[in-house]
Scaffold this active site. Structure first.
Site, mmCIF file in Angstrom:
data_model
loop_
_atom_site.group_PDB
_atom_site.id
_atom_site.type_symbol
_atom_site.label_atom_id
_atom_site.label_comp_id
_atom_site.label_asym_id
_atom_site.label_seq_id
_atom_site.Cartn_x
_atom_site.Cartn_y
_atom_site.Cartn_z
ATOM 1 N N SER A 119 40.810 68.726 22.614
ATOM 2 C CA SER A 119 41.600 69.722 23.334
ATOM 3 C C SER A 119 42.020 69.223 24.701
ATOM 4 O O SER A 119 42.973 69.749 25.283
ATOM 5 C CB SER A 119 40.765 70.987 23.536
ATOM 6 N N HIS A 140 46.634 67.469 17.843
ATOM 7 C CA HIS A 140 45.866 68.630 18.308
ATOM 8 C C HIS A 140 46.334 69.913 17.620
ATOM 9 O O HIS A 140 47.378 70.462 17.957
ATOM 10 C CB HIS A 140 46.011 68.743 19.846
ATOM 11 N N GLU A 152 50.109 69.754 18.852
ATOM 12 C CA GLU A 152 50.521 68.842 19.926
ATOM 13 C C GLU A 152 50.217 67.405 19.477
ATOM 14 O O GLU A 152 49.079 67.102 19.106
ATOM 15 C CB GLU A 152 49.763 69.157 21.220
ATOM 16 N N ASN A 190 46.541 74.014 26.658
ATOM 17 C CA ASN A 190 45.277 74.319 27.329
ATOM 18 C C ASN A 190 45.370 74.191 28.850
ATOM 19 O O ASN A 190 44.633 74.866 29.574
ATOM 20 C CB ASN A 190 44.147 73.458 26.767
HETATM 21 N N1 LIG Z 1 37.619 75.786 18.776
HETATM 22 C C1 LIG Z 1 38.909 75.711 19.042
HETATM 23 O O1 LIG Z 1 39.578 76.737 19.253
HETATM 24 C C2 LIG Z 1 39.606 74.372 19.059
HETATM 25 C C3 LIG Z 1 41.018 74.332 18.964
HETATM 26 C C4 LIG Z 1 41.666 73.084 18.943
HETATM 27 C C5 LIG Z 1 40.927 71.924 19.050
HETATM 28 N N2 LIG Z 1 39.567 72.001 19.167
HETATM 29 C C6 LIG Z 1 38.836 70.735 19.262
HETATM 30 O O2 LIG Z 1 38.315 70.430 17.966
HETATM 31 C C7 LIG Z 1 37.080 69.694 18.094
HETATM 32 C C8 LIG Z 1 35.993 70.410 17.325
HETATM 33 O O3 LIG Z 1 35.863 71.733 17.834
HETATM 34 P P1 LIG Z 1 35.258 72.925 16.949
HETATM 35 O O4 LIG Z 1 35.708 74.180 17.600
HETATM 36 O O5 LIG Z 1 35.507 72.672 15.514
HETATM 37 O O6 LIG Z 1 33.694 72.728 17.276
HETATM 38 P P2 LIG Z 1 32.413 73.201 16.447
HETATM 39 O O7 LIG Z 1 31.337 73.387 17.455
HETATM 40 O O8 LIG Z 1 32.741 74.323 15.534
HETATM 41 O O9 LIG Z 1 32.097 71.918 15.533
HETATM 42 C C9 LIG Z 1 31.738 70.695 16.078
HETATM 43 C C10 LIG Z 1 31.296 69.784 14.941
HETATM 44 O O10 LIG Z 1 30.927 68.520 15.524
HETATM 45 C C11 LIG Z 1 29.707 68.091 14.939
HETATM 46 N N3 LIG Z 1 29.031 67.217 15.892
HETATM 47 C C12 LIG Z 1 28.360 67.578 17.009
HETATM 48 N N4 LIG Z 1 27.925 66.485 17.659
HETATM 49 C C13 LIG Z 1 28.328 65.409 16.933
HETATM 50 C C14 LIG Z 1 28.174 63.991 17.076
HETATM 51 N N5 LIG Z 1 27.513 63.489 18.109
HETATM 52 N N6 LIG Z 1 28.728 63.196 16.130
HETATM 53 C C15 LIG Z 1 29.397 63.715 15.075
HETATM 54 N N7 LIG Z 1 29.571 65.056 14.885
HETATM 55 C C16 LIG Z 1 29.054 65.869 15.804
HETATM 56 C C17 LIG Z 1 28.943 69.384 14.651
HETATM 57 O O11 LIG Z 1 27.961 69.188 13.670
HETATM 58 C C18 LIG Z 1 30.077 70.290 14.179
HETATM 59 O O12 LIG Z 1 30.299 70.096 12.788
HETATM 60 C C19 LIG Z 1 36.827 69.577 19.601
HETATM 61 O O13 LIG Z 1 37.337 68.360 20.052
HETATM 62 C C20 LIG Z 1 37.621 70.742 20.175
HETATM 63 O O14 LIG Z 1 38.016 70.535 21.513
HETATM 64 C C21 LIG Z 1 38.891 73.186 19.145
#
Ligand SMILES: NC(=O)c1ccc[n+]([C@@H]2O[C@H](COP(=O)([O-])OP(=O)(O)OC[C@H]3O[C@@H](n4cnc5c(N)ncnc54)[C@H](O)[C@@H]3O)[C@@H](O)[C@H]2O)c1
Length: 285
Positions: A119, A140, A152, A190
């Site tokens: 993000s 993204h 994005e 963001n």
């Molecule tokens: N939540 C949102 O609204 C959103 C929107 C767009 C982008 N993102 C981005 O997407 C990515 C994931 O976010 P999310 O909301 O799915 O998070 P989440 O917390 O739901 O999931 C994170 C995942 O990463 C895994 N994980 C944690 N530490 C790890 C490591 N060291 N190595 C490998 N895997 C690991 C966890 O087991 C989990 O499956 C982030 O970069 C976030 O910024 C999130």
């Protein structure tokens, strides 16, 4: 390059949504989770989402079954070796992502594109962990990925034009609208959204209005579909804190300085919907 097989790493909120989007667009999807439990819960979530869509008449049952058959969940990173494009969507932590990119570079075919769904974090730092920095870029998606139309595309200063074109082709094949944004913290959405969300927490903390009144004010006053506190719960408070911290580290703008209440809630593991409680309680419903 023609992308046929897409790898997705990370089985959280976003990983499963992106998997669904890519499979719905006809790509073969290899979904990598660190544990079998993560892989199982991911496929369970996909099954539920497809069943809901069949029920609502948005997709026919045979098409849902075909989509489901295109998704394979694995725990071994080496299984991504057949992918033309890998989208990383693990925790918003630069050290974890950099480590993953060096591993992906080792296991993926020389021509494969490696993308991050970060993000806010610097795409170039992930690119420089690989021997193919010209084939690394940000892709993204927004939350929930199946419903949100925007993606994005974030080229790092190392990214080649061919990679950007391939990324755009993939995004458009997924039925999404692509915008291209420079590799700068927060990109467009963001960078504009998070000062607003952060200031909503500060308003709540200073007692200016209640949770419900803050959310009602922005829904009724600006016609937003969700209030800021509901939206923070949807995004995840840990992810939101990481986003604000990355924005603050880059710009030192006080609007990005995370609200103290947000930090306290993350410490208390009140992460929003994914943990069952955040600004709202999801365990009762
Ligand atoms: N939540 C949102 O609204 C959103 C929107 C767009 C982008 N993102 C981005 O997407 C990515 C994931 O976010 P999310 O909301 O799915 O998070 P989440 O917390 O739901 O999931 C994170 C995942 O990463 C895994 N994980 C944690 N530490 C790890 C490591 N060291 N190595 C490998 N895997 C690991 C966890 O087991 C989990 O499956 C982030 O970069 C976030 O910024 C999130």
């Amino acid at each position: 390059m023609t992308v046929k097989t897409v790898g997705i790493v990370g089985s959280g909120i976003m990983g499963s949504g992106i998997a669904e989007v890519a499979a719905a667009a006809g790509f073969e999807v290899v979904l990598r989770s660190r544990s079998q439990a993560g892989a199982d819960s991911m496929l369970g979530g996909l099954d539920k989402s497809l069943a809901r869509q069949v029920e609502k008449g948005r997709i026919e049952e045979p098409a849902a079954a075909e989509l489901r058959a295109r998704v394979r969940a694995v725990t071994d990173l080496d299984e991504l070796s057949t992918c033309d494009l890998v989208v990383e969507s693990i925790v918003e932590d630069l050290a974890a992502k950099k480590h993953l990119f060096s591993e992906l570079d080792r296991v993926c075919a020389a021509g494969a594109i490696l993308a991050t769904n970060t993000s806010t974090l610097p795409v170039v730092e992930m690119a420089m962990e690989t021997q193919r920095p010209e084939q690394v870029c940000g892709i993204h998606f927004f939350n929930p990925a199946p419903a949100m139309s925007l993606v994005e595309i974030v080229p790092a200063i190392t990214t080649s034009e061919a990679t950007v074109n391939d990324a755009r082709e993939f995004v458009e094949a997924c039925g999404k609208t692509a915008v291209t944004v420079r590799d700068q913290a927060g990109f467009v959405v963001n960078a504009l959204l998070f000062p607003y969300l952060n200031n909503a927490v500060k308003l709540l903390d200073s007692g200016v209005a209640s949770r419900d009144d803050i959310d009602a004010a922005m829904k009724g006053g600006c016609n937003f579909p969700m209030g800021p506190l509901e939206l923070l719960d949807l995004v995840g408070l840990d992810t939101s804190l990481a986003i604000l911290q990355a924005l603050y580290d880059e710009f030192r703008d006080p609007n990005f300085s995370p609200a103290p209440l947000l930090r306290r809630m993350v410490s208390a593991e009140r992460l929003g919907r994914k943990s069952g409680s955040g600004f709202y309680d999801y365990r009762r419903s």
